[in-house]
Design a protein around this motif. Structure first.
Motif, PDB file in Angstrom:
ATOM      1  N   PRO A  56      -7.952 -50.918  66.183  1.00 15.81           N
ATOM      2  CA  PRO A  56      -6.941 -50.197  66.959  1.00 15.81           C
ATOM      3  C   PRO A  56      -6.618 -48.853  66.314  1.00 15.81           C
ATOM      4  CG  PRO A  56      -5.955 -52.020  65.743  1.00 15.81           C
ATOM      5  CD  PRO A  56      -7.427 -52.156  65.598  1.00 15.81           C
ATOM      6  N   SER A  57      -6.272 -47.887  67.141  1.00 17.92           N
ATOM      7  CA  SER A  57      -5.885 -46.577  66.620  1.00 17.92           C
ATOM      8  C   SER A  57      -4.453 -46.638  66.102  1.00 17.92           C
ATOM      9  CB  SER A  57      -5.992 -45.514  67.715  1.00 17.92           C
ATOM     10  OG  SER A  57      -4.954 -45.705  68.667  1.00 17.92           O
ATOM     11  N   GLU A  58      -4.046 -45.582  65.444  1.00 17.78           N
ATOM     12  CA  GLU A  58      -2.681 -45.537  64.914  1.00 17.78           C
ATOM     13  C   GLU A  58      -1.638 -45.647  66.014  1.00 17.78           C
ATOM     14  OE1 GLU A  58      -2.159 -42.107  62.507  1.00 17.78           O
ATOM     15  OE2 GLU A  58      -3.708 -42.651  61.051  1.00 17.78           O
ATOM     16  N   ASN A  59      -2.016 -45.236  67.207  1.00 17.82           N
ATOM     17  CA  ASN A  59      -1.060 -45.256  68.320  1.00 17.82           C
ATOM     18  C   ASN A  59      -1.052 -46.575  69.080  1.00 17.82           C
ATOM     19  OD1 ASN A  59      -0.304 -42.563  67.840  1.00 17.82           O
ATOM     20  ND2 ASN A  59      -2.049 -41.803  69.028  1.00 17.82           N
ATOM     21  N   ASP A  60      -2.010 -47.447  68.786  1.00 16.28           N
ATOM     22  CA  ASP A  60      -2.071 -48.728  69.487  1.00 16.28           C
ATOM     23  C   ASP A  60      -0.992 -49.673  68.959  1.00 16.28           C
ATOM     24  OD1 ASP A  60      -4.177 -48.338  71.300  1.00 16.28           O
ATOM     25  OD2 ASP A  60      -5.659 -48.624  69.723  1.00 16.28           O
ATOM     26  N   ALA A  61      -0.341 -50.351  69.891  1.00 15.29           N
ATOM     27  CA  ALA A  61       0.677 -51.335  69.526  1.00 15.29           C
ATOM     28  C   ALA A  61       0.011 -52.702  69.377  1.00 15.29           C
ATOM     29  CB  ALA A  61       1.762 -51.379  70.592  1.00 15.29           C
ATOM     30  N   VAL A  62       0.260 -53.358  68.260  1.00 16.35           N
ATOM     31  CA  VAL A  62      -0.327 -54.670  67.988  1.00 16.35           C
ATOM     32  C   VAL A  62       0.766 -55.582  67.439  1.00 16.35           C
ATOM     33  CG1 VAL A  62      -2.095 -55.946  66.729  1.00 16.35           C
ATOM     34  CG2 VAL A  62      -2.531 -53.576  67.411  1.00 16.35           C
ATOM     35  N   ILE A  63       0.806 -56.800  67.945  1.00 18.63           N
ATOM     36  CA  ILE A  63       1.743 -57.788  67.420  1.00 18.63           C
ATOM     37  C   ILE A  63       1.431 -58.047  65.944  1.00 18.63           C
ATOM     38  CG2 ILE A  63       2.304 -60.260  67.444  1.00 18.63           C
ATOM     39  CD1 ILE A  63       3.794 -58.860  69.602  1.00 18.63           C
ATOM     40  N   LYS A  64       2.462 -58.043  65.124  1.00 16.41           N
ATOM     41  CA  LYS A  64       2.317 -58.382  63.704  1.00 16.41           C
ATOM     42  C   LYS A  64       2.798 -59.815  63.530  1.00 16.41           C
ATOM     43  CE  LYS A  64       2.790 -53.616  62.107  1.00 16.41           C
ATOM     44  NZ  LYS A  64       3.588 -52.638  61.323  1.00 16.41           N
ATOM     45  N   ALA A  65       1.861 -60.735  63.630  1.00 15.89           N
ATOM     46  CA  ALA A  65       2.199 -62.161  63.626  1.00 15.89           C
ATOM     47  C   ALA A  65       2.501 -62.648  62.211  1.00 15.89           C
ATOM     48  CB  ALA A  65       1.051 -62.967  64.227  1.00 15.89           C
ATOM     49  N   ASN A  66       3.414 -63.606  62.144  1.00 17.49           N
ATOM     50  CA  ASN A  66       3.610 -64.339  60.891  1.00 17.49           C
ATOM     51  C   ASN A  66       2.579 -65.444  60.756  1.00 17.49           C
ATOM     52  OD1 ASN A  66       6.633 -63.622  61.976  1.00 17.49           O
ATOM     53  ND2 ASN A  66       6.433 -63.333  59.763  1.00 17.49           N
ATOM     54  N   PHE A  67       2.124 -65.939  61.900  1.00 18.44           N
ATOM     55  CA  PHE A  67       1.169 -67.052  61.915  1.00 18.44           C
ATOM     56  C   PHE A  67       0.327 -66.926  63.173  1.00 18.44           C
ATOM     57  CE2 PHE A  67      -0.573 -71.215  61.601  1.00 18.44           C
ATOM     58  CZ  PHE A  67      -0.267 -71.727  60.343  1.00 18.44           C
ATOM     59  N   THR A  68      -0.970 -67.174  63.026  1.00 21.68           N
ATOM     60  CA  THR A  68      -1.867 -67.166  64.181  1.00 21.68           C
ATOM     61  C   THR A  68      -2.586 -68.509  64.263  1.00 21.68           C
ATOM     62  OG1 THR A  68      -2.242 -64.771  64.061  1.00 21.68           O
ATOM     63  CG2 THR A  68      -3.877 -66.072  65.249  1.00 21.68           C
ATOM     64  N   LEU A  69      -2.486 -69.139  65.420  1.00 24.54           N
ATOM     65  CA  LEU A  69      -3.251 -70.357  65.707  1.00 24.54           C
ATOM     66  C   LEU A  69      -4.387 -69.951  66.632  1.00 24.54           C
ATOM     67  CD1 LEU A  69      -0.367 -72.942  66.307  1.00 24.54           C
ATOM     68  CD2 LEU A  69      -1.990 -72.936  64.412  1.00 24.54           C
ATOM     69  N   SER A  70      -5.611 -69.943  66.091  1.00 25.60           N
ATOM     70  CA  SER A  70      -6.754 -69.459  66.854  1.00 25.60           C
ATOM     71  C   SER A  70      -7.664 -70.621  67.232  1.00 25.60           C
ATOM     72  CB  SER A  70      -7.530 -68.427  66.024  1.00 25.60           C
ATOM     73  OG  SER A  70      -8.408 -67.688  66.838  1.00 25.60           O
ATOM     74  N   PHE A  71      -8.366 -70.460  68.353  1.00 27.37           N
ATOM     75  CA  PHE A  71      -9.136 -71.557  68.922  1.00 27.37           C
ATOM     76  C   PHE A  71     -10.580 -71.593  68.424  1.00 27.37           C
ATOM     77  CE2 PHE A  71      -6.138 -70.935  72.715  1.00 27.37           C
ATOM     78  CZ  PHE A  71      -5.231 -71.846  72.208  1.00 27.37           C
ATOM     79  N   GLN A  72     -10.993 -72.752  67.976  1.00 29.43           N
ATOM     80  CA  GLN A  72     -12.368 -73.157  67.698  1.00 29.43           C
ATOM     81  C   GLN A  72     -13.031 -72.475  66.502  1.00 29.43           C
ATOM     82  OE1 GLN A  72     -13.658 -75.815  69.591  1.00 29.43           O
ATOM     83  NE2 GLN A  72     -14.884 -75.868  67.724  1.00 29.43           N
ATOM     84  N   ALA A  73     -12.965 -71.145  66.424  1.00 30.73           N
ATOM     85  CA  ALA A  73     -13.675 -70.428  65.361  1.00 30.73           C
ATOM     86  C   ALA A  73     -12.884 -69.191  64.958  1.00 30.73           C
ATOM     87  CB  ALA A  73     -15.076 -70.018  65.827  1.00 30.73           C
ATOM     88  N   PRO A  74     -12.956 -68.799  63.687  1.00 37.31           N
ATOM     89  CA  PRO A  74     -12.279 -67.564  63.273  1.00 37.31           C
ATOM     90  C   PRO A  74     -12.966 -66.354  63.892  1.00 37.31           C
ATOM     91  CG  PRO A  74     -13.622 -68.437  61.487  1.00 37.31           C
ATOM     92  CD  PRO A  74     -13.663 -69.460  62.580  1.00 37.31           C
ATOM     93  N   LYS A  75     -12.236 -65.257  63.974  1.00 35.58           N
ATOM     94  CA  LYS A  75     -12.770 -64.010  64.527  1.00 35.58           C
ATOM     95  C   LYS A  75     -12.908 -62.990  63.398  1.00 35.58           C
ATOM     96  CE  LYS A  75     -11.376 -66.305  68.237  1.00 35.58           C
ATOM     97  NZ  LYS A  75     -10.929 -67.715  68.138  1.00 35.58           N
ATOM     98  N   LEU A  76     -13.980 -62.216  63.451  1.00 35.41           N
ATOM     99  CA  LEU A  76     -14.264 -61.253  62.392  1.00 35.41           C
ATOM    100  C   LEU A  76     -13.084 -60.317  62.145  1.00 35.41           C
ATOM    101  CD1 LEU A  76     -16.204 -59.904  60.391  1.00 35.41           C
ATOM    102  CD2 LEU A  76     -17.149 -58.598  62.312  1.00 35.41           C
ATOM    103  N   ILE A  77     -12.424 -59.909  63.215  1.00 38.19           N
ATOM    104  CA  ILE A  77     -11.336 -58.936  63.113  1.00 38.19           C
ATOM    105  C   ILE A  77     -10.199 -59.446  62.233  1.00 38.19           C
ATOM    106  CG2 ILE A  77      -9.971 -59.698  65.097  1.00 38.19           C
ATOM    107  CD1 ILE A  77     -10.916 -56.046  64.420  1.00 38.19           C
ATOM    108  N   PHE A  78     -10.094 -60.772  62.060  1.00 44.06           N
ATOM    109  CA  PHE A  78      -9.022 -61.348  61.255  1.00 44.06           C
ATOM    110  C   PHE A  78      -9.153 -61.010  59.775  1.00 44.06           C
ATOM    111  CE2 PHE A  78      -8.498 -65.224  64.318  1.00 44.06           C
ATOM    112  CZ  PHE A  78      -7.918 -64.393  65.256  1.00 44.06           C
ATOM    113  N   PHE A  79     -10.344 -60.615  59.336  1.00 46.46           N
ATOM    114  CA  PHE A  79     -10.602 -60.503  57.898  1.00 46.46           C
ATOM    115  C   PHE A  79     -10.887 -59.078  57.429  1.00 46.46           C
ATOM    116  CE2 PHE A  79     -12.107 -64.588  59.576  1.00 46.46           C
ATOM    117  CZ  PHE A  79     -11.227 -65.434  58.919  1.00 46.46           C
ATOM    118  N   LEU A  80     -10.869 -58.126  58.335  1.00 50.14           N
ATOM    119  CA  LEU A  80     -11.142 -56.744  57.953  1.00 50.14           C
ATOM    120  C   LEU A  80      -9.896 -56.122  57.314  1.00 50.14           C
ATOM    121  CD1 LEU A  80     -13.099 -55.520  61.114  1.00 50.14           C
ATOM    122  CD2 LEU A  80     -14.019 -56.448  58.976  1.00 50.14           C
ATOM    123  N   PRO A  81     -10.063 -55.304  56.287  1.00 54.11           N
ATOM    124  CA  PRO A  81      -8.902 -54.704  55.614  1.00 54.11           C
ATOM    125  C   PRO A  81      -7.959 -53.968  56.561  1.00 54.11           C
ATOM    126  CG  PRO A  81     -10.874 -54.353  54.306  1.00 54.11           C
ATOM    127  CD  PRO A  81     -11.329 -54.984  55.595  1.00 54.11           C
TER     128      PRO A  81
END
Length: 508
Positions: A171-196
């Motif tokens: 996401p760009s600096e202007n994109d709004a993204v939820i800052k979750a305390n906890f994420t329950l994700s389905f079936q498999a992790p997503k690559l985006i979860f682990f990028l700095p």
């Protein structure tokens, strides 16, 4: 644990529905019920205000099912529907109708004309606005809502993916993204979860197995693999009872300069603690007494120079050479490194100043033995492969670098990535306490010790990163993040091995 892309997960849904003879609505009910179970097991009927924000696609449908189940179990639930389009998925509509059967009032429709809802710090917010299929920036008013949710101070649980986060772009600096305390994700992790650049949006992560078709998931190629205990134990090579130190290889640790001998001492200690049969240090003369005192189990060869590496010569035949820690990058040690590369054919482990020398003299990359392991932190990586615009470009550059030079990259970070060609592994152990001087030296020693024991270099890198992180986790539990030093990590690699075979308490 495999990491898949969006198209693969969509196909897995389709295959599962066809093979089991179920509807997508039933699959949604199954997935959302698992989320409800996790929430219910923690809240235990607590009388708190739960506010659910649902989109109008399938992620919103998940939110509606979760809301219905919470209401049926006596929770105080308010449901908001974020009406960002006139299009609604069929499963969303089906579950919207079911809400009428249990709710005392209809979900509250939010549009760009509506005021932002009142949110309190004491609320429990469930984010079900967008899922993994989002591929465009949010409408301005929806972005404003997301920022409003983030600023509430409430606990935020995201379903499958924090809303506003894309699966395959940053996401760009202007994109709004939820800052979750906890994420329950389905079936498999997503690559985006682990990028700095994006891991901070996810919070704590738990993967819920929603029962997608096993055969399909087994056969589908992985975008990457997440390495945890179950994966690491498969890399372990047990020892034979009838063996001796010669069976576990000879590691040669080369580096150090005046005032920086401790770096190779840490690496050597880690190599022995990981199981190398023999360890020899090669250092400037100033390191002799220090190394003999700190690690009496190791042998020491010294350079003719008192304070830096100048002429790396030895009459032993090491199985693996680890080079670079504390060596400096001036002309004298750089020439000594070049001489070493010209004479070495076995895979090496190269860290710290060894990496900086490669960046300084790129022609040296041609001399690297095949399957050598390079362990850069982000700035060292940038010097090696060049600058990148975002984390996806960084990974692409890293893959091309490893293919071109036939090496393995261990990119250190909160989630350390190990890359070899198109193969990518993401480590899931470690903690902020490991951000301390010498931690990287210990990692290089661990990987060296494994290669010494005839682990394949790629497996040694992946397994070594896991063990290093797990030892750090064990020590953090005892000494805190702040109280841990890198020597603690090296001294406790053995406990990380033991932990591989420890039965988790929840399984006892």
């Amino acid at each position: 644990m495999k990491i898949f892309d969006v198209e693969q997960l969509a196909e897995a849904d389709k295959v599962t529905i066809e093979k089991e003879g179920i509807t997508s609505e039933i699959l949604m009910e199954r997935a959302a019920t698992l989320v409800f179970n996790e929430i219910h097991s923690r809240l235990q009927g607590a009388k708190i205000s739960i506010k659910i924000f649902c989109g109008i696609g399938n992620n919103g449908g998940d939110g509606l099912v979760i809301g219905r189940l919470l209401i049926e179990n006596g929770y105080n639930v308010t449901i908001y529907v974020v009406n960002y389009s006139n299009k609604r998925s069929e499963d969303f509509l089906a579950n919207y109708e079911k809400i009428k059967e249990v709710a005392s009032s209809w979900p509250i429709l939010l549009t760009k004309k509506d005021d932002l809802p009142d949110l309190k710090k004491t609320d429990f917010i469930i984010d079900g606005i967008f899922g993994i299929g989002l591929n465009r920036s949010l409408d301005e008013w929806v972005g404003k809502l997301v920022k409003h949710i983030n600023s509430s101070g409430a606990f935020i649980l995201s379903v499958d993916m924090p809303s506003g986060l894309f699966s395959e772009k940053i996401p760009s600096e202007n994109d709004a993204v939820i800052k979750a305390n906890f994420t329950l994700s389905f079936q498999a992790p997503k690559l985006i979860f682990f990028l700095p650049q994006t891991a901070g949006f996810v919070g704590d992560l738990q993967i819920l197995d929603i029962g997608l078709d096993r055969e399909f998931l087994h056969q589908a190629p992985a975008k990457a693999r997440l390495i945890d205990k179950n994966e690491a134990i498969g890399l372990y090579i047990p020892r034979k009872k009838n063996s001796h130190k010669g069976d576990y290889g000879h590691s040669l640790i080369i580096g150090g300069s005046y005032g920086k001998i401790g770096s190779i001492a840490l690496a050597g200690t880690a190599a022995l603690r990981t199981g190398a049969g023999l360890v020899t240090f090669f250092s400037p003369k100033c390191g002799y007494q220090v190394l003999q005192t700190v690690l009496p189990e190791a042998m020491v060869i010294t350079d003719i120079d008192e304070n830096e590496l100048s002429n790396i010569t030895f009459d032993i035949e090491p199985d693996v050479i680890c080079f670079g820690m504390g060596a400096g990058t001036s002309t004298v040690p750089l020439n000594a490194f070049k001489q070493l590369l010209q004479q070495t054919s076995n895979p090496m482990v190269i860290d710290a100043d060894g990496l900086n020398m490669l960046s300084k003299e790129k022609e040296l990359l041609k001399l690297l033995p095949k399957n050598s392991v390079l362990t850069p932190h982000p700035k060292e990586l940038e010097r090696l492969i060049g600058k990148w615009k975002n984390d996806f470009e960084k990974l692409d550059k890293a893959k091309k670098f490893t293919t071109k030079h036939k090496v393995i990259l261990v990119i250190k970070g909160a989630f350390t990535f190990t890359i070899s060609g198109d193969e990518m592994f993401i480590n899931n152990t470690g903690n902020p306490g490991m951000a301390t001087a010498g931690s990287g030296d210990v990692l290089s020693g661990v990987i060296t010790g494994l290669i010494s024991q005839k682990y394949d270099p790629l497996n040694a890198a992946v397994f070594g990163v896991y063990l290093h992180g797990r030892a750090g986790d064990i020590m953090a539990d005892e000494k805190s993040y702040q109280g841990m030093i890198s020597g603690d990590i090296a001294a406790n690699i053995g406990r990380a091995f033991l932990d591989l075979f420890k039965i988790d308490s929840q399984m006892e």
